[in-house]
Write a protein that holds these residues in place. Structure first.
Motif, PDB file in Angstrom:
ATOM      1  N   ARG A 183      16.770  49.161  79.913  1.00  0.00           N
ATOM      2  CA  ARG A 183      17.142  47.884  79.293  1.00  0.00           C
ATOM      3  C   ARG A 183      16.134  46.774  79.580  1.00  0.00           C
ATOM      4  N   GLU A 184      15.505  46.860  80.742  1.00  0.00           N
ATOM      5  CA  GLU A 184      14.549  45.806  81.094  1.00  0.00           C
ATOM      6  C   GLU A 184      13.253  45.956  80.282  1.00  0.00           C
ATOM      7  N   LYS A 185      12.756  47.204  80.223  1.00  0.00           N
ATOM      8  CA  LYS A 185      11.501  47.447  79.491  1.00  0.00           C
ATOM      9  C   LYS A 185      11.719  47.547  77.983  1.00  0.00           C
ATOM     10  N   LYS A 186      13.008  47.644  77.579  1.00  0.00           N
ATOM     11  CA  LYS A 186      13.380  47.852  76.177  1.00  0.00           C
ATOM     12  C   LYS A 186      12.658  49.055  75.570  1.00  0.00           C
ATOM     13  N   CYS A 187      12.682  50.165  76.334  1.00  0.00           N
ATOM     14  CA  CYS A 187      12.057  51.372  75.796  1.00  0.00           C
ATOM     15  C   CYS A 187      12.860  52.602  76.195  1.00  0.00           C
ATOM     16  N   VAL A 188      12.642  53.679  75.438  1.00  0.00           N
ATOM     17  CA  VAL A 188      13.332  54.936  75.714  1.00  0.00           C
ATOM     18  C   VAL A 188      12.419  55.802  76.580  1.00  0.00           C
ATOM     19  N   ILE A 189      12.973  56.381  77.638  1.00  0.00           N
ATOM     20  CA  ILE A 189      12.184  57.275  78.493  1.00  0.00           C
ATOM     21  C   ILE A 189      12.760  58.677  78.335  1.00  0.00           C
ATOM     22  N   ALA A 190      11.951  59.563  77.782  1.00  0.00           N
ATOM     23  CA  ALA A 190      12.402  60.955  77.604  1.00  0.00           C
ATOM     24  C   ALA A 190      11.562  61.836  78.527  1.00  0.00           C
ATOM     25  N   TYR A 191      12.189  62.921  79.032  1.00  0.00           N
ATOM     26  CA  TYR A 191      11.499  63.788  79.993  1.00  0.00           C
ATOM     27  C   TYR A 191      11.331  65.199  79.457  1.00  0.00           C
ATOM     28  N   THR A 204       7.867  60.450  78.488  1.00  0.00           N
ATOM     29  CA  THR A 204       7.318  59.749  77.337  1.00  0.00           C
ATOM     30  C   THR A 204       8.095  58.463  77.173  1.00  0.00           C
ATOM     31  N   GLU A 205       7.376  57.351  77.010  1.00  0.00           N
ATOM     32  CA  GLU A 205       8.058  56.071  76.804  1.00  0.00           C
ATOM     33  C   GLU A 205       7.804  55.569  75.386  1.00  0.00           C
ATOM     34  N   ILE A 206       8.880  55.202  74.690  1.00  0.00           N
ATOM     35  CA  ILE A 206       8.745  54.687  73.318  1.00  0.00           C
ATOM     36  C   ILE A 206       9.535  53.385  73.204  1.00  0.00           C
ATOM     37  N   PRO A 207       8.912  52.295  72.766  1.00  0.00           N
ATOM     38  CA  PRO A 207       9.667  51.049  72.590  1.00  0.00           C
ATOM     39  C   PRO A 207      10.802  51.264  71.588  1.00  0.00           C
ATOM     40  N   ILE A 208      11.937  50.640  71.851  1.00  0.00           N
ATOM     41  CA  ILE A 208      13.108  50.886  71.003  1.00  0.00           C
ATOM     42  C   ILE A 208      12.896  50.349  69.581  1.00  0.00           C
ATOM     43  N   GLU A 211      11.338  52.553  65.616  1.00  0.00           N
ATOM     44  CA  GLU A 211      12.412  53.470  65.205  1.00  0.00           C
ATOM     45  C   GLU A 211      11.888  54.799  64.675  1.00  0.00           C
ATOM     46  N   GLU A 212      10.761  54.733  64.000  1.00  0.00           N
ATOM     47  CA  GLU A 212      10.213  55.957  63.396  1.00  0.00           C
ATOM     48  C   GLU A 212       9.898  57.003  64.476  1.00  0.00           C
ATOM     49  N   HIS A 213       9.169  56.557  65.501  1.00  0.00           N
ATOM     50  CA  HIS A 213       8.807  57.470  66.591  1.00  0.00           C
ATOM     51  C   HIS A 213      10.037  57.932  67.365  1.00  0.00           C
ATOM     52  N   LEU A 214      10.959  56.977  67.514  1.00  0.00           N
ATOM     53  CA  LEU A 214      12.175  57.256  68.261  1.00  0.00           C
ATOM     54  C   LEU A 214      12.953  58.393  67.600  1.00  0.00           C
ATOM     55  N   LYS A 225      22.868  56.477  67.104  1.00  0.00           N
ATOM     56  CA  LYS A 225      23.941  56.250  68.074  1.00  0.00           C
ATOM     57  C   LYS A 225      23.447  55.297  69.176  1.00  0.00           C
ATOM     58  N   LEU A 226      22.224  55.554  69.656  1.00  0.00           N
ATOM     59  CA  LEU A 226      21.662  54.726  70.723  1.00  0.00           C
ATOM     60  C   LEU A 226      21.523  53.272  70.282  1.00  0.00           C
ATOM     61  N   LEU A 227      20.971  53.052  69.068  1.00  0.00           N
ATOM     62  CA  LEU A 227      20.757  51.681  68.586  1.00  0.00           C
ATOM     63  C   LEU A 227      22.090  50.927  68.494  1.00  0.00           C
ATOM     64  N   GLY A 228      23.120  51.638  68.040  1.00  0.00           N
ATOM     65  CA  GLY A 228      24.457  51.025  67.932  1.00  0.00           C
ATOM     66  C   GLY A 228      25.005  50.666  69.312  1.00  0.00           C
ATOM     67  N   GLU A 229      24.840  51.606  70.270  1.00  0.00           N
ATOM     68  CA  GLU A 229      25.375  51.373  71.621  1.00  0.00           C
ATOM     69  C   GLU A 229      24.649  50.236  72.336  1.00  0.00           C
ATOM     70  N   VAL A 230      23.323  50.166  72.122  1.00  0.00           N
ATOM     71  CA  VAL A 230      22.529  49.122  72.782  1.00  0.00           C
ATOM     72  C   VAL A 230      22.955  47.740  72.282  1.00  0.00           C
ATOM     73  N   GLU A 231      23.207  47.663  70.972  1.00  0.00           N
ATOM     74  CA  GLU A 231      23.652  46.382  70.394  1.00  0.00           C
ATOM     75  C   GLU A 231      24.997  45.962  71.014  1.00  0.00           C
ATOM     76  N   LEU A 232      25.881  46.933  71.117  1.00  0.00           N
ATOM     77  CA  LEU A 232      27.206  46.696  71.694  1.00  0.00           C
ATOM     78  C   LEU A 232      27.082  46.292  73.168  1.00  0.00           C
TER      79      LEU A 232
END
Length: 529
Positions: A183-191, A204-208, A211-214, A225-232
């Motif tokens: 949440r601080e870096k506003k990016c997704v970290i996948a392993y 791998t880090e991708i800024p939220i 969306e295309e890369h995500l 689902k992630l984008l909806g949850e983050v907004e909430l």
């Protein structure tokens, strides 16, 4: 002085608490892995040939796969010197956990993502809340099917009465667990390539916003689902406030899987940024500041026979101020004796390292010739006492006697030594001397440990008869005549080893009746040291 301050400020001392099976021991091992303290994390249970957890050392723990005593582990990471106090997860050992929390500055709470907060350990978490100790939450086992994330947070808030602030957010769970959103870096970290027992794989880090890369990385459904949850989440969760965390009102939450090594280092880094240096401690002369006071420490745990070959007793103490030097003479305040602490050591499970020096925040073990009690103060300054550690009222009682009458001496020695550790409390029948020994424990599993230890460490077989009493009260009146107390049919008069009078009751309502029948009688639920 500058060096002393620098050494103390790099220390972080915390306890790990959880219910059994939430993965606490696995998480502890992964921390040690990052600190380079061990090279391969062992399997906690499983096959007989598997390595046992580094922090579990008593045979009964290895057999049952539970931690019943607290261990102390120290390692260095990223410029910090970290002291971890591992605690028993089982509620029957909550008293040991309580004492350990007295020696910690903060707590890491491990929760199983599929179960949430479990009933039996509310007591432990409540102890943290009671002490206003900062709590950091790691929601573990995301590699298995988990409960809804919002539900898990809701559970913590409802059960423990503490607000939550997610630091990161999981993407899926079980086989679909792909990573976390920071949440601080506003990016997704996948392993990828995370392996059991080794350090984290490649990430791998991708800024939220990308969306295309995500969507390419985690799939369209998971991304939506992630984008909806983050907004909430941004609209609903508590704002991060370090001050509130340190007051124990807000818990930062991270998600991951200790077993697959996913998210552990992220959690460790966040945790170290948020925790404090060793805190001042309350004493009868006011607050004792870690950097501005001479050496002082208090005993929070005593453990006999950690090493069967040595038949020794170790007193664990938390250093509260100043620097400890192995050659220094310290005053044992309660015993009013000046002494040199013998064989000062740091203990990592059953391995020991003799110490020359240690600083405020550190936990050290010293050889105890049988003079220390839980709560004792040691200092090189003018004598003072740290505030005492309360004893819990036992809830289960049994009459205990040795099978072989010739082994009376070993039996009494074993009982008294185990009682000094605080695991059990010993009483005797009023006016009966030590012919009849009554043991009180907080949780029934303590009876099994007592039986096991008397047989294995003192070579004494015992018989135990459970007693129906559930409530104990200490008598506060100094000048009481026990013979004149008007009791109830379910009341029993006993005394502790110091000769202090107590009453046992089967029913809680009998306590009130006895108070009514004996004017001026004062009863207390806590024993005084």
């Amino acid at each position: 002085m500058a060096d002393l301050r620098k050494e103390i400020e790099k220390r972080r001392t915390f306890a790990i608490i959880s219910h059994p099976d939430a993965g606490k021991t696995t998480l502890t091992e992964k921390f040690l892995l990052y600190g380079g303290a061990i090279n391969l994390a062992g399997s906690v249970k499983g096959k007989a040939t598997a390595r046992h957890a580094v922090s579990d050392w008593m045979q009964i723990e290895k057999d049952r796969g539970i931690s019943v005593t607290s261990s102390v582990l120290q390692f260095e990471y990223d410029g910090y010197c970290i002291n971890i106090l591992d605690t028993p997860g089982h509620q029957d050992f909550s008293e040991d956990t309580y004492r350990t929390l007295m020696a910690a500055d903060s707590a890491v709470m491990v929760i199983d993502a599929s179960k949430g907060v479990e009933a039996q350990t509310r007591k432990l978490f409540k102890v943290c809340v009671m002490r206003k100790i900062p709590i950091f939450t790691f929601i573990n086992k995301m590699d298995r099917e988990a409960r809804d994330t919002f539900e898990l947070l809701d559970d913590i808030e409802k059960e423990l009465g503490i607000a939550t602030c997610p630091i990161n957010w999981p993407i899926g769970s079980g086989k679909g667990f792909q990573g976390v959103y920071d949440r601080e870096k506003k990016c997704v970290i996948a392993y990828f390539d995370t392996e059991k027992g080794t350090k984290e794989g490649t990430s791998t880090e991708i800024p939220i916003q990308d969306e295309e890369h995500l969507k390419e990385l985690i799939g369209e459904d998971a991304a939506d689902k992630l984008l909806g949850e983050v907004e909430l989440l941004d609209g609903a969760s508590a704002e991060f406030d370090l001050d509130e965390v340190q007051k124990g009102n807000l818990t930062p939450v991270c998600f991951g899987s200790a077993l697959t090594n996913f998210g552990v280092e992220i959690f460790l880094k966040h945790f170290l940024n948020m925790t404090t240096t060793p805190l001042p401690r309350k004493a009868d002369i006011g607050m004792i500041n870690p950097t501005e006071h001479e050496f002082s420490a208090f005993v929070f745990k005593i453990q006999a026979n950690m090493n069967k070959a040595h038949r020794d007793r170790i007193a664990f103490m938390r250093i509260c101020s100043g620097k400890f030097d192995a050659n220094m003479e310290v005053r044992h305040v309660q015993g009013n004796k000046v002494m040199r602490l013998s064989q000062p050591q740091q203990i990592m499970a059953d391995e020991r390292k003799i110490l020359n020096e240690a600083y405020a925040g550190d936990i050290i073990g010293v050889f105890d010739p049988g003079i220390f009690s839980i709560g004792d103060t040691l200092t090189t300054a003018k004598p003072f006492k740290f505030e005492g550690i309360p004893t819990f009222a036992p809830e289960h009682f049994a009459r205990v006697r040795q099978v072989d009458t010739m082994k009376r001496k070993q039996f009494m020695k074993g009982m008294q030594q185990i009682a000094q550790e605080g695991a059990i409390q010993i009483f005797q029948e009023y006016n009966m001397g030590m012919e009849e020994v009554i043991v009180g424990v907080v949780g029934v599993l303590q009876f099994d440990v007592l039986k096991y230890r008397l047989e294995n460490e003192y070579n004494v077989e015992i018989r135990m008869d459970n007693l129906p009493y559930e409530h104990i009260r200490w008598i506060e009146n100094e000048d009481i005549n026990m013979d004149k107390i008007v009791g109830t049919s379910d009341m029993k008069k006993i005394q502790d080893l110091k000769g202090r009078p107590l009453l046992l009751f089967v029913n809680s309502w009998s306590v009130g009746m006895v108070l009514e029948r004996n004017e001026g009688l004062v009863l207390s639920e806590f024993g005084r040291e």
